[in-house]
Design a protein around this motif. Structure first.
Motif, PDB file in Angstrom:
ATOM      1  N   SER A 247       0.812  -1.213   0.000  1.00  0.00           N
ATOM      2  CA  SER A 247       0.000   0.000   0.000  1.00  0.00           C
ATOM      3  C   SER A 247       0.842   1.258   0.000  1.00  0.00           C
ATOM      4  O   SER A 247       1.827   1.340   0.735  1.00  0.00           O
ATOM      5  N   PHE A 248       0.407   2.232  -0.777  1.00  0.00           N
ATOM      6  CA  PHE A 248       0.870   3.599  -0.615  1.00  0.00           C
ATOM      7  C   PHE A 248      -0.019   4.235   0.456  1.00  0.00           C
ATOM      8  O   PHE A 248      -1.217   3.921   0.536  1.00  0.00           O
ATOM      9  N   ALA A 249       0.543   5.149   1.239  1.00  0.00           N
ATOM     10  CA  ALA A 249      -0.247   5.943   2.182  1.00  0.00           C
ATOM     11  C   ALA A 249      -0.936   7.045   1.393  1.00  0.00           C
ATOM     12  O   ALA A 249      -0.279   7.834   0.719  1.00  0.00           O
ATOM     13  N   GLY A 250      -2.247   7.097   1.449  1.00  0.00           N
ATOM     14  CA  GLY A 250      -2.990   8.063   0.658  1.00  0.00           C
ATOM     15  C   GLY A 250      -3.989   8.860   1.468  1.00  0.00           C
ATOM     16  O   GLY A 250      -4.242   8.574   2.643  1.00  0.00           O
ATOM     17  N   VAL A 251      -4.534   9.876   0.811  1.00  0.00           N
ATOM     18  CA  VAL A 251      -5.634  10.674   1.352  1.00  0.00           C
ATOM     19  C   VAL A 251      -6.690  10.765   0.259  1.00  0.00           C
ATOM     20  O   VAL A 251      -6.397  10.577  -0.920  1.00  0.00           O
ATOM     21  N   TRP A 252      -7.919  11.064   0.655  1.00  0.00           N
ATOM     22  CA  TRP A 252      -8.996  11.165  -0.320  1.00  0.00           C
ATOM     23  C   TRP A 252      -9.987  12.234   0.092  1.00  0.00           C
ATOM     24  O   TRP A 252      -9.984  12.692   1.231  1.00  0.00           O
ATOM     25  N   ARG A 253     -10.819  12.616  -0.850  1.00  0.00           N
ATOM     26  CA  ARG A 253     -11.917  13.540  -0.576  1.00  0.00           C
ATOM     27  C   ARG A 253     -13.016  13.307  -1.599  1.00  0.00           C
ATOM     28  O   ARG A 253     -12.752  12.799  -2.698  1.00  0.00           O
ATOM     29  N   PRO A 254     -14.243  13.680  -1.245  1.00  0.00           N
ATOM     30  CA  PRO A 254     -15.323  13.576  -2.227  1.00  0.00           C
ATOM     31  C   PRO A 254     -15.087  14.571  -3.363  1.00  0.00           C
ATOM     32  O   PRO A 254     -14.495  15.627  -3.159  1.00  0.00           O
ATOM     33  N   GLY A 255     -15.560  14.236  -4.531  1.00  0.00           N
ATOM     34  CA  GLY A 255     -15.487  15.126  -5.688  1.00  0.00           C
ATOM     35  C   GLY A 255     -16.834  15.138  -6.385  1.00  0.00           C
ATOM     36  O   GLY A 255     -17.671  14.264  -6.141  1.00  0.00           O
ATOM     37  N   PRO A 256     -17.061  16.098  -7.255  1.00  0.00           N
ATOM     38  CA  PRO A 256     -18.363  16.196  -7.921  1.00  0.00           C
ATOM     39  C   PRO A 256     -18.692  14.988  -8.793  1.00  0.00           C
ATOM     40  O   PRO A 256     -19.857  14.680  -9.004  1.00  0.00           O
ATOM     41  N   GLU A 257     -17.668  14.275  -9.278  1.00  0.00           N
ATOM     42  CA  GLU A 257     -17.909  13.102 -10.122  1.00  0.00           C
ATOM     43  C   GLU A 257     -17.422  11.819  -9.458  1.00  0.00           C
ATOM     44  O   GLU A 257     -17.163  10.830 -10.129  1.00  0.00           O
ATOM     45  N   GLY A 258     -17.270  11.848  -8.131  1.00  0.00           N
ATOM     46  CA  GLY A 258     -16.819  10.680  -7.399  1.00  0.00           C
ATOM     47  C   GLY A 258     -15.587  11.013  -6.572  1.00  0.00           C
ATOM     48  O   GLY A 258     -14.998  12.092  -6.704  1.00  0.00           O
ATOM     49  N   PRO A 259     -15.171  10.100  -5.698  1.00  0.00           N
ATOM     50  CA  PRO A 259     -14.047  10.390  -4.800  1.00  0.00           C
ATOM     51  C   PRO A 259     -12.719  10.525  -5.537  1.00  0.00           C
ATOM     52  O   PRO A 259     -12.498   9.915  -6.578  1.00  0.00           O
ATOM     53  N   LEU A 260     -11.845  11.341  -4.943  1.00  0.00           N
ATOM     54  CA  LEU A 260     -10.521  11.646  -5.488  1.00  0.00           C
ATOM     55  C   LEU A 260      -9.473  11.256  -4.467  1.00  0.00           C
ATOM     56  O   LEU A 260      -9.703  11.362  -3.256  1.00  0.00           O
ATOM     57  N   MET A 261      -8.308  10.848  -4.919  1.00  0.00           N
ATOM     58  CA  MET A 261      -7.243  10.479  -3.987  1.00  0.00           C
ATOM     59  C   MET A 261      -5.895  10.994  -4.468  1.00  0.00           C
ATOM     60  O   MET A 261      -5.715  11.329  -5.644  1.00  0.00           O
ATOM     61  N   ALA A 262      -4.959  11.053  -3.531  1.00  0.00           N
ATOM     62  CA  ALA A 262      -3.557  11.356  -3.802  1.00  0.00           C
ATOM     63  C   ALA A 262      -2.760  10.541  -2.796  1.00  0.00           C
ATOM     64  O   ALA A 262      -3.302  10.108  -1.773  1.00  0.00           O
ATOM     65  N   PHE A 263      -1.478  10.303  -3.079  1.00  0.00           N
ATOM     66  CA  PHE A 263      -0.699   9.593  -2.074  1.00  0.00           C
ATOM     67  C   PHE A 263       0.538  10.376  -1.697  1.00  0.00           C
ATOM     68  O   PHE A 263       0.984  11.269  -2.409  1.00  0.00           O
TER      69      PHE A 263
END
Length: 191
Positions: free
Chosen positions: A123-139
């Protein structure tokens, strides 16, 4: 990511039903495309496809605003990332079987692939947030370890040992960020 959904569900303790095969992300992860993530909701892990990159608006050379995807979290103290990092509900795992860093000069780059032989799925350590077209993530990224540095001296993704994944998903931010360090190079290989 060469593992199937059922393998991911088993590896991360995700109970079925998990997302149907129709939502299957592509095997290679690129910015603005879907990738599998694991996050917790009410103490239960969920397997969710999320788009890679948090959108920001930047002013281009023409003076016109354009959308850009911020894919990596490097400055952990930045206001841009503070909310996602500080809220365990906004942290996620980004599973992978191997990852690539590019080596060489522009126009003549060679793909170098890395994996963790003792963890078929890491696993990469990531973060996420809701978006207008679905959830978004970055690591998250960190300084490269001695194996990655000769190929990509700027940074490497934050890889997590399997025993650290629960801490990343649930711990207070100060404890979680202790995991944002170069992964031990002796546990990795160039494939």
């Amino acid at each position: 990511m060469s593992a199937a959904q059922a393998e991911l569900a088993q590896r991360y303790g995700v109970r079925v039903p998990y997302p149907p095969d129709l939502q299957l992300p592509p095997p290679e992860l690129f910015p603005k495309y879907l990738a599998w993530t694991v996050h917790e909701v009410g103490g239960e892990r969920r397997l969710t496809p999320m788009r890679w990159g948090f959108p920001i608006t930047v002013t281009g050379k023409s003076g016109q605003p354009t959308q850009k995807a911020v894919t990596n979290v490097r400055n952990y103290g930045s206001l841009f990332w503070r909310r996602a990092l500080g809220d365990p509900a906004r942290r996620c795992l980004v599973p992978f079987t191997d990852f690539c860093e590019w080596e060489g000069a522009a126009g003549a780059k060679t793909a170098r692939w890395f994996d963790v032989p003792t963890q078929a799925i890491t696993s990469f350590a990531g973060v996420w947030r809701p978006g207008p077209e679905g959830p978004l993530m970055a690591f998250l990224t960190t300084d490269p370890n001695p194996l990655v540095a000769p190929i990509h001296p700027k940074a490497m993704p934050v890889l997590l040992a399997a025993e650290d994944e629960a801490t990343w998903l649930t711990a207070p931010v100060a404890d979680a960020l202790t995991l944002a360090a170069p992964f031990p190079s002796q546990l990795m290989r160039v494939t």
